[in-house]
Scaffold this motif. Sequence first.
Motif, PDB file in Angstrom:
ATOM      1  N   ILE A 116      -6.510 -18.604   7.895  1.00  0.00           N
ATOM      2  CA  ILE A 116      -5.578 -17.667   7.748  1.00  0.00           C
ATOM      3  C   ILE A 116      -5.569 -16.631   6.624  1.00  0.00           C
ATOM      4  O   ILE A 116      -5.806 -17.107   5.429  1.00  0.00           O
ATOM      5  N   VAL A 117      -5.497 -15.232   6.743  1.00  0.00           N
ATOM      6  CA  VAL A 117      -5.681 -14.504   5.944  1.00  0.00           C
ATOM      7  C   VAL A 117      -4.529 -13.698   5.193  1.00  0.00           C
ATOM      8  O   VAL A 117      -3.823 -13.326   5.957  1.00  0.00           O
ATOM      9  N   ALA A 118      -4.317 -13.602   3.664  1.00  0.00           N
ATOM     10  CA  ALA A 118      -3.284 -13.148   3.125  1.00  0.00           C
ATOM     11  C   ALA A 118      -3.503 -11.430   2.790  1.00  0.00           C
ATOM     12  O   ALA A 118      -2.572 -10.563   3.044  1.00  0.00           O
ATOM     13  N   GLY A 119      -4.558 -11.357   2.449  1.00  0.00           N
ATOM     14  CA  GLY A 119      -5.010  -9.991   1.722  1.00  0.00           C
ATOM     15  C   GLY A 119      -5.095  -8.844   2.859  1.00  0.00           C
ATOM     16  O   GLY A 119      -5.036  -9.130   4.196  1.00  0.00           O
ATOM     17  N   LYS A 120      -5.098  -7.516   2.586  1.00  0.00           N
ATOM     18  CA  LYS A 120      -5.540  -6.459   3.478  1.00  0.00           C
ATOM     19  C   LYS A 120      -6.747  -6.658   4.233  1.00  0.00           C
ATOM     20  O   LYS A 120      -7.559  -7.247   3.679  1.00  0.00           O
ATOM     21  N   PRO A 121      -6.760  -6.430   5.385  1.00  0.00           N
ATOM     22  CA  PRO A 121      -5.745  -5.727   6.315  1.00  0.00           C
ATOM     23  C   PRO A 121      -4.793  -6.412   6.976  1.00  0.00           C
ATOM     24  O   PRO A 121      -4.004  -5.719   7.460  1.00  0.00           O
ATOM     25  N   GLU A 122      -4.402  -7.667   6.592  1.00  0.00           N
ATOM     26  CA  GLU A 122      -3.194  -8.432   6.942  1.00  0.00           C
ATOM     27  C   GLU A 122      -1.908  -8.033   6.277  1.00  0.00           C
ATOM     28  O   GLU A 122      -2.126  -7.070   4.941  1.00  0.00           O
ATOM     29  N   ARG A 123      -0.923  -8.099   6.769  1.00  0.00           N
ATOM     30  CA  ARG A 123       0.357  -7.374   6.239  1.00  0.00           C
ATOM     31  C   ARG A 123       1.053  -8.163   4.919  1.00  0.00           C
ATOM     32  O   ARG A 123       1.996  -7.905   4.312  1.00  0.00           O
ATOM     33  N   PHE A 174       1.222  -6.626   1.672  1.00  0.00           N
ATOM     34  CA  PHE A 174       2.112  -5.411   1.648  1.00  0.00           C
ATOM     35  C   PHE A 174       3.642  -5.911   1.557  1.00  0.00           C
ATOM     36  O   PHE A 174       4.493  -5.281   0.946  1.00  0.00           O
ATOM     37  N   ASP A 175       3.714  -7.056   2.402  1.00  0.00           N
ATOM     38  CA  ASP A 175       5.410  -7.657   2.345  1.00  0.00           C
ATOM     39  C   ASP A 175       5.348  -8.265   1.090  1.00  0.00           C
ATOM     40  O   ASP A 175       6.706  -8.075   0.480  1.00  0.00           O
ATOM     41  N   ARG A 220      10.108   3.951   0.742  1.00  0.00           N
ATOM     42  CA  ARG A 220       8.979   4.881   1.350  1.00  0.00           C
ATOM     43  C   ARG A 220       7.683   4.744   0.608  1.00  0.00           C
ATOM     44  O   ARG A 220       7.331   5.636   0.041  1.00  0.00           O
ATOM     45  N   PRO A 221       7.234   3.699   0.856  1.00  0.00           N
ATOM     46  CA  PRO A 221       5.763   3.277   0.502  1.00  0.00           C
ATOM     47  C   PRO A 221       4.751   4.063   0.830  1.00  0.00           C
ATOM     48  O   PRO A 221       4.663   4.470   2.044  1.00  0.00           O
ATOM     49  N   LEU A 222       3.695   4.273   0.147  1.00  0.00           N
ATOM     50  CA  LEU A 222       2.370   5.024   0.303  1.00  0.00           C
ATOM     51  C   LEU A 222       1.209   4.236   0.157  1.00  0.00           C
ATOM     52  O   LEU A 222       1.333   4.039  -1.343  1.00  0.00           O
ATOM     53  N   MET A 223       0.169   3.765   0.833  1.00  0.00           N
ATOM     54  CA  MET A 223      -0.738   2.948   0.402  1.00  0.00           C
ATOM     55  C   MET A 223      -1.876   3.861  -0.150  1.00  0.00           C
ATOM     56  O   MET A 223      -2.112   4.811   0.781  1.00  0.00           O
ATOM     57  N   VAL A 224      -2.510   3.544  -1.112  1.00  0.00           N
ATOM     58  CA  VAL A 224      -3.601   4.500  -1.554  1.00  0.00           C
ATOM     59  C   VAL A 224      -4.845   3.548  -1.807  1.00  0.00           C
ATOM     60  O   VAL A 224      -4.861   2.669  -2.374  1.00  0.00           O
ATOM     61  N   GLY A 225      -5.959   3.800  -1.233  1.00  0.00           N
ATOM     62  CA  GLY A 225      -6.978   3.000  -1.171  1.00  0.00           C
ATOM     63  C   GLY A 225      -8.463   3.872  -0.868  1.00  0.00           C
ATOM     64  O   GLY A 225      -8.342   4.907  -0.329  1.00  0.00           O
ATOM     65  N   LEU A 240     -11.574   1.961   4.413  1.00  0.00           N
ATOM     66  CA  LEU A 240     -10.985   2.213   5.709  1.00  0.00           C
ATOM     67  C   LEU A 240     -10.593   1.018   6.245  1.00  0.00           C
ATOM     68  O   LEU A 240      -9.717   0.549   6.996  1.00  0.00           O
ATOM     69  N   ASP A 241     -11.424  -0.139   6.256  1.00  0.00           N
ATOM     70  CA  ASP A 241     -11.352  -1.374   6.887  1.00  0.00           C
ATOM     71  C   ASP A 241     -10.262  -2.424   6.268  1.00  0.00           C
ATOM     72  O   ASP A 241      -9.888  -3.149   7.088  1.00  0.00           O
ATOM     73  N   THR A 242      -9.839  -2.005   5.146  1.00  0.00           N
ATOM     74  CA  THR A 242      -8.961  -3.066   4.490  1.00  0.00           C
ATOM     75  C   THR A 242      -7.674  -2.173   3.954  1.00  0.00           C
ATOM     76  O   THR A 242      -6.589  -2.691   4.487  1.00  0.00           O
ATOM     77  N   ASP A 243      -7.956  -1.286   3.131  1.00  0.00           N
ATOM     78  CA  ASP A 243      -6.844  -0.524   2.713  1.00  0.00           C
ATOM     79  C   ASP A 243      -6.037   0.208   4.012  1.00  0.00           C
ATOM     80  O   ASP A 243      -4.911   0.375   4.227  1.00  0.00           O
ATOM     81  N   ILE A 244      -6.775   1.136   4.500  1.00  0.00           N
ATOM     82  CA  ILE A 244      -6.249   2.004   5.628  1.00  0.00           C
ATOM     83  C   ILE A 244      -5.775   1.378   6.902  1.00  0.00           C
ATOM     84  O   ILE A 244      -4.635   1.370   7.259  1.00  0.00           O
ATOM     85  N   ASP A 245      -6.651   0.468   7.176  1.00  0.00           N
ATOM     86  CA  ASP A 245      -6.072  -0.489   8.502  1.00  0.00           C
ATOM     87  C   ASP A 245      -5.063  -1.362   8.039  1.00  0.00           C
ATOM     88  O   ASP A 245      -4.304  -1.451   8.873  1.00  0.00           O
ATOM     89  N   GLY A 246      -5.078  -1.822   6.989  1.00  0.00           N
ATOM     90  CA  GLY A 246      -3.705  -2.659   6.258  1.00  0.00           C
ATOM     91  C   GLY A 246      -2.777  -1.983   6.290  1.00  0.00           C
ATOM     92  O   GLY A 246      -1.641  -2.165   6.824  1.00  0.00           O
ATOM     93  N   ALA A 247      -2.653  -0.506   5.954  1.00  0.00           N
ATOM     94  CA  ALA A 247      -1.414   0.232   5.886  1.00  0.00           C
ATOM     95  C   ALA A 247      -0.966   0.512   7.335  1.00  0.00           C
ATOM     96  O   ALA A 247       0.131   0.493   7.580  1.00  0.00           O
TER      97      ALA A 247
END
Length: 340
Positions: free
Chosen positions: A198-205, A208-209, A219-224, A227-234
């Motif tokens: 069971i995964v808590a970190g990016k790319p799971e949400r 973020f929660d 109005r959050p903006l993810m900056v990373g 692609l596989d963690t930061d962007i997919d997570g967003a």
Amino acid sequence: MTIAADACLGSTTRALSATYDVAMLDLDGVVYLGSEVIDGAASGLAAARARGMRLAYITNNASRPAGEVAAKLRSMGMPALDDEDVVTSAQAVAHLMAEALPAGSSVLLVGGEGLQIPLEERGLRCVASLQDGPVAVVQGFHPDLGWHQLAEASYAIQAGLPWYVSNTDMTVPTPRGMAPGNGSLVQAVRNATGAVPIVAGKPERALFDETIERVGGRRPLMVGDRLDTDIDGALNAGIDSLAVLTGVSDLRALFAAVPGHRPTYVAADLRGLDEEHPAVVVDGAVARCAGAEVAVEGHLLQVRSGGRQDTATLRAAVELAWSMWDRSHISVVPDGTLVS
């Protein structure tokens, strides 16, 4: 502001820092590399903060407590921040476990102080052996982890205990290059057990929660940089994202990103937070953005006008690469001068 569809970048007529109210900032590869501050990080964040943007520093790295990370950021000259502005995957996984397990449960800790502290803050008791009666296993990165701890986790998982992990990043960027990340160590346990964690970190949400709960923002903006963690997570969390080219995913990787895995915006570094992101116009094998123009000849994308690290140039380049792939399945590569 226009929000990107899968095939195109989003655009703004104001700076991102005036368009979004909180930036969720990845750390490794975005703000710093090891002990080195990334160029433009401090000035870019100070400018964004001056416009009223809140800054949340979020990391998949569970090796250090949030307060220690905050102290490091302060020592690097980042804008004034509190310990609570740092949110780690260790805090997110501790939250998940506290909600799922009986109060005061013992858990087998495979990690360091950065993971132990948030677990104990949630009322969980950390133990080092299956013989101590844990009801779950939790694993997070620490550079001193060794075979004996991974083996103990494997024995506990094979005994039927649920397995939680802070994150599954396969690599971690360092000033000397890429090094094995928590995902590589998690994979070793998977190889031994066949279990799926069971995964808590990016790319799971969950991370973020956890960040919204701790820092706030509508109005959050993810900056990373990944692609596989930061962007997919967003994307998994339903929020917009800015990809910067200071860490893992380079321009070639951005060009190759397929629909459903693309950022909303792109910039060379964190100074892109305090810039407008003008619309891109694509005309066949040519794209223009503000004063920048790029073109594709064969499979090579070249800059005709505009600074090679300018946001407008990068936007035109990325938009054209995506357009060529989506229209004709032509893979485009950047010439060697872009963001060099």
